[in-house]
Design a protein around this motif. Structure first.
Motif, short mmCIF file in Angstrom:
data_model
loop_
_atom_site.label_atom_id
_atom_site.label_comp_id
_atom_site.label_asym_id
_atom_site.label_seq_id
_atom_site.Cartn_x
_atom_site.Cartn_y
_atom_site.Cartn_z
N LYS A 1 -11.75 18.14 54.50
CA LYS A 1 -10.44 18.66 54.86
C LYS A 1 -10.13 18.47 56.33
O LYS A 1 -10.99 18.62 57.19
CB LYS A 1 -10.35 20.14 54.48
N GLY A 2 -8.86 18.17 56.61
CA GLY A 2 -8.40 18.03 57.97
C GLY A 2 -7.95 19.36 58.54
O GLY A 2 -8.33 20.43 58.04
N ASP A 3 -7.11 19.32 59.55
CA ASP A 3 -6.70 20.52 60.27
C ASP A 3 -5.51 21.24 59.64
O ASP A 3 -5.07 22.27 60.16
CB ASP A 3 -6.35 20.17 61.72
N ALA A 4 -4.97 20.73 58.55
CA ALA A 4 -3.85 21.38 57.88
C ALA A 4 -4.02 21.23 56.37
O ALA A 4 -4.74 20.35 55.90
CB ALA A 4 -2.52 20.78 58.34
N ALA A 5 -3.37 22.10 55.63
CA ALA A 5 -3.44 22.04 54.17
C ALA A 5 -2.96 20.67 53.68
O ALA A 5 -1.98 20.13 54.18
CB ALA A 5 -2.60 23.15 53.57
N GLY A 6 -3.67 20.14 52.71
CA GLY A 6 -3.28 18.86 52.13
C GLY A 6 -3.66 17.65 52.94
O GLY A 6 -3.20 16.54 52.64
N THR A 7 -4.49 17.83 53.97
CA THR A 7 -4.92 16.69 54.80
C THR A 7 -6.42 16.45 54.64
O THR A 7 -7.16 17.32 54.20
CB THR A 7 -4.60 16.92 56.29
N VAL A 8 -6.84 15.24 55.03
CA VAL A 8 -8.25 14.91 55.08
C VAL A 8 -8.59 14.48 56.51
O VAL A 8 -7.71 14.11 57.29
CB VAL A 8 -8.63 13.78 54.09
N ARG A 9 -9.87 14.53 56.84
CA ARG A 9 -10.33 14.22 58.19
C ARG A 9 -10.33 12.72 58.44
O ARG A 9 -10.69 11.92 57.58
CB ARG A 9 -11.74 14.76 58.39
N GLY A 10 -9.89 12.35 59.62
CA GLY A 10 -9.98 10.98 60.08
C GLY A 10 -10.66 10.94 61.43
O GLY A 10 -10.56 11.90 62.21
N ILE A 11 -11.34 9.85 61.71
CA ILE A 11 -12.00 9.65 63.01
C ILE A 11 -11.58 8.30 63.55
O ILE A 11 -11.61 7.29 62.83
CB ILE A 11 -13.54 9.70 62.90
N LEU A 12 -11.16 8.26 64.81
CA LEU A 12 -10.94 6.98 65.49
C LEU A 12 -12.07 6.79 66.49
O LEU A 12 -12.24 7.61 67.40
CB LEU A 12 -9.59 6.94 66.19
#
Length: 328
Positions: A196-207
């Motif tokens: 999960k990312g930082d908001a509902a409905g998101t996934v984590r990404g890394i650059l």
């Protein structure tokens, strides 16, 4: 007594000459007698003349079949003009050339020369993402479960280096580096499938600011919001610098649908929540399956997208390889 001694001797020889054997079944490998059958498919089976799907034009496609239980499961791919390399989520590689007649030639079956673990179990070779540097031919592969990135020499000749970036360390064993792309400026973008990312409905990404194998700590996190109910499975940088993302949704009993979104590269910033613009949706009457692999190439002035499916090595699914022109 002699039969007992023969059994004991056989066990001893196995331990001596197969030191990595753990008592578990070996990960299935492709047979050496490489052969691939390609059957043409249409975008909409009930309407074979249809070519438009949102912002895509369908240019053709095939369903691929090969010998052996290990064929299929394609999760990532490389395309260079008429050369294709499909990587399964078990570390198997199917490569071939294919022209306008949609007939695979110069077919070769192989497997990754090295990777996480001992390589005996699927968990050791759960290769889900792939990206390349066209200038050097180097190849990077992202592994789920291990949450690792490995770098290989051109043609997967041998493994050069690998790392387990700290930013991926707490990603789930079945939702790791599902999508990865090397940008032309040398940076890398990695998307989780279900971290999960930082908001509902998101996934984590890394650059990553460079090669994640060389500098696994350099970069920043962001969040990607796929269309509701979908998860990212692969991505590719377009010739104009935008990033195309393939997204998949699963529903019982065994139904896969997909969407293609496009995000501006400049939208990926530290802490940002990135939402893509939907280009096309694969559902209903048009072809839809477990689409997991995406590649972008340029043919003249046209941007071409190749999409492949992971059949999970089940007879109910197919290994599709589809070609589209991106129109917007």
């Amino acid at each position: 007594m002699k039969s007992v001694m023969r059994v004991m001797l056989s066990i001893l020889l196995i331990l001596l000459f197969v030191p990595q054997w753990s008592g578990e079944a070996r990960l299935p490998l492709l047979p050496r007698n490489a052969a691939v059958k390609a059957t043409p498919v249409v975008l909409e089976p009930g309407n074979p003349q249809r070519t438009q799907l949102g912002g895509l034009t369908f240019l053709g496609g095939v369903a691929l079949e090969g010998e052996g239980a290990a064929f299929g499961g394609f999760s990532a791919m490389m395309v260079d003009r008429d050369r294709f390399a499909l990587l399964s989520d078990g570390g198997n590689i199917v490569s071939f050339t294919m022209g306008a007649d949609w007939t695979p030639r110069a077919v070769r079956f192989a497997e990754l020369p090295a990777g996480p673990g001992k390589g005996w179990r699927k968990q050791d070779r759960d290769s889900e993402s792939l990206t390349t540097d066209p200038a050097t031919g180097r190849i990077w592969v992202g592994f789920e479960r291990a949450n690792a990135v490995w770098r290989y020499e051109r043609g997967f000749a041998h493994a050069e280096a690998h790392a387990t970036p700290p930013a991926l360390a707490n990603w789930s064993s079945n939702g790791g580096a599902e999508a990865m792309v090397r940008l032309r400026d040398g940076r890398f973008v990695v998307l989780a499938e279900d971290r999960k990312g930082d908001a509902a409905g998101t996934v984590r990404g890394i650059l990553f600011s460079g090669d994640p194998v060389v500098a696994p700590r350099r970069g920043f996190a962001f969040s990607y919001r796929p269309p509701r109910g979908f998860k990212p499975t692969d991505m590719a940088e377009l010739p104009d610098g935008r990033i195309a993302i393939l997204n998949r949704r699963f529903a019982l009993p065994l139904t896969f649908t997909a969407t293609l979104t496009v995000v501006p590269r400049k939208a990926i910033r530290r802490g940002a929540i990135v939402t893509g613009r939907e280009i096309a949706r694969f559902e209903g009457a048009v072809l839809h399956d477990n689409f997991e692999a995406l590649a972008a190439v340029q043919e003249g002035r046209d941007t071409i997208l190749w999409i492949a499916s992971d059949d999970n090595q089940l007879f109910l699914q197919r290994s599709l390889l589809l070609k589209f022109r991106l129109d917007r």
